[in-house]
Write a protein that holds these residues in place. Structure first.
Motif, short mmCIF file in Angstrom:
data_model
loop_
_atom_site.label_atom_id
_atom_site.label_comp_id
_atom_site.label_asym_id
_atom_site.label_seq_id
_atom_site.Cartn_x
_atom_site.Cartn_y
_atom_site.Cartn_z
N ILE A 1 9.21 6.09 -2.84
CA ILE A 1 8.06 5.20 -2.68
C ILE A 1 6.84 6.10 -2.80
O ILE A 1 6.66 7.02 -2.01
N ALA B 1 1.34 6.15 -10.30
CA ALA B 1 2.35 5.44 -9.52
C ALA B 1 2.64 4.06 -10.12
O ALA B 1 3.80 3.66 -10.24
N GLU B 2 1.60 3.34 -10.51
CA GLU B 2 1.79 2.01 -11.09
C GLU B 2 2.56 2.08 -12.42
O GLU B 2 3.44 1.25 -12.68
N ASP C 1 6.15 2.77 -11.61
CA ASP C 1 6.72 1.58 -10.98
C ASP C 1 7.07 0.56 -12.06
O ASP C 1 8.19 0.01 -12.08
N THR C 2 6.15 0.32 -12.97
CA THR C 2 6.38 -0.63 -14.06
C THR C 2 7.59 -0.23 -14.90
O THR C 2 8.35 -1.08 -15.38
N ILE D 1 8.89 2.89 -6.54
CA ILE D 1 8.07 1.80 -6.03
C ILE D 1 6.71 2.38 -5.67
O ILE D 1 6.63 3.35 -4.91
N ALA D 2 5.66 1.79 -6.23
CA ALA D 2 4.29 2.16 -5.86
C ALA D 2 3.87 1.19 -4.77
O ALA D 2 4.06 -0.02 -4.90
N SER D 3 3.32 1.73 -3.70
CA SER D 3 2.95 0.88 -2.57
C SER D 3 1.66 1.36 -1.93
O SER D 3 1.49 2.55 -1.70
N ALA E 1 7.87 -2.17 1.35
CA ALA E 1 8.32 -1.29 0.26
C ALA E 1 9.63 -0.60 0.62
O ALA E 1 10.48 -0.38 -0.26
N ALA F 1 12.89 -0.74 -1.68
CA ALA F 1 13.47 0.49 -2.23
C ALA F 1 14.96 0.59 -1.93
O ALA F 1 15.74 1.04 -2.77
N PHE G 1 17.13 1.89 -9.25
CA PHE G 1 16.06 2.50 -10.02
C PHE G 1 16.57 3.01 -11.36
O PHE G 1 17.74 3.37 -11.50
#
Length: 178
Positions: A111, A127-128, A131-132, A137-139, A147, A151, A156
């Motif tokens: 995360i 991070a985004e 994540d995409t 996971i971007a939180s 998150a 996770a 993943f």
């Protein structure tokens, strides 16, 4: 420690990230950790403030005691975090590129929490994007408890292995060798 033990490792890197340390030590996050089966929490807090008024054991270890039924250790710095990453079932970290790449290359769940106090908020962009792509996971700090739940239930994408030949090839092309 039993083989069923589950550890979450939190790192702020070499920076100060008070908001992340405070969030990790919140009741919501402890409840989320318990729900997902964690029994150990290790926090590398750097120069961040630790809101527990911990007893200072020595120059580095700030706290080593159970909190809300979870064995909790807090310390400032080490030369390498590689062993901590390897021992963790989940890593929660600032969204610095070095931390992200090292954790993902080790195949750990991550995360990434961007430190929004940094100039231009470059951590959020990285991070985004990752994540995409399904690597982590971007939180934001405020959504950390949720998150953790996400996770631990997510599969993943595997982060690509390092390939140094790509850089060499680009450099050779730019220099006209190819």
């Amino acid at each position: 420690m039993s083989s069923d033990s589950k550890c979450v490792f939190v790192t702020v890197g070499s920076t100060k990230f008070d908001a992340l340390v405070a969030a990790v030590l919140s009741n919501d996050v402890f409840e989320s950790l318990k729900k997902t089966g964690f029994d150990r929490l290790v926090i590398q807090c750097g120069n961040s403030k630790v809101p527990l008024s911990p007893r200072i054991w020595n120059d580095e270890i700030l706290l080593d005691t159970p909190i809300n039924g979870i064995s909790t250790s807090i310390w400032r710095f080490k030369k390498s975090l590689k062993d901590n990453y390897a021992a963790a079932d989940l890593v929660i970290g600032h969204a610095g590129s070095g931390t992200i790449i090292e954790v993902l290359r080790m195949g750990r769940k991550l995360i990434a929490v961007p430190n929004e106090t940094l100039l231009h908020n470059h951590q959020a962009e990285l991070a985004e994007a990752l994540d995409t792509s399904g690597y982590l996971i971007a939180s934001p700090v405020s959504d950390l408890a949720e998150a953790i739940q996400q996770a631990m239930s997510k599969d993943f994408e595997r982060f690509p292995e390092y390939d140094g030949s790509k850089f060499s090839r680009i450099l050779d092309e730019e220099m006209g060798f190819i």
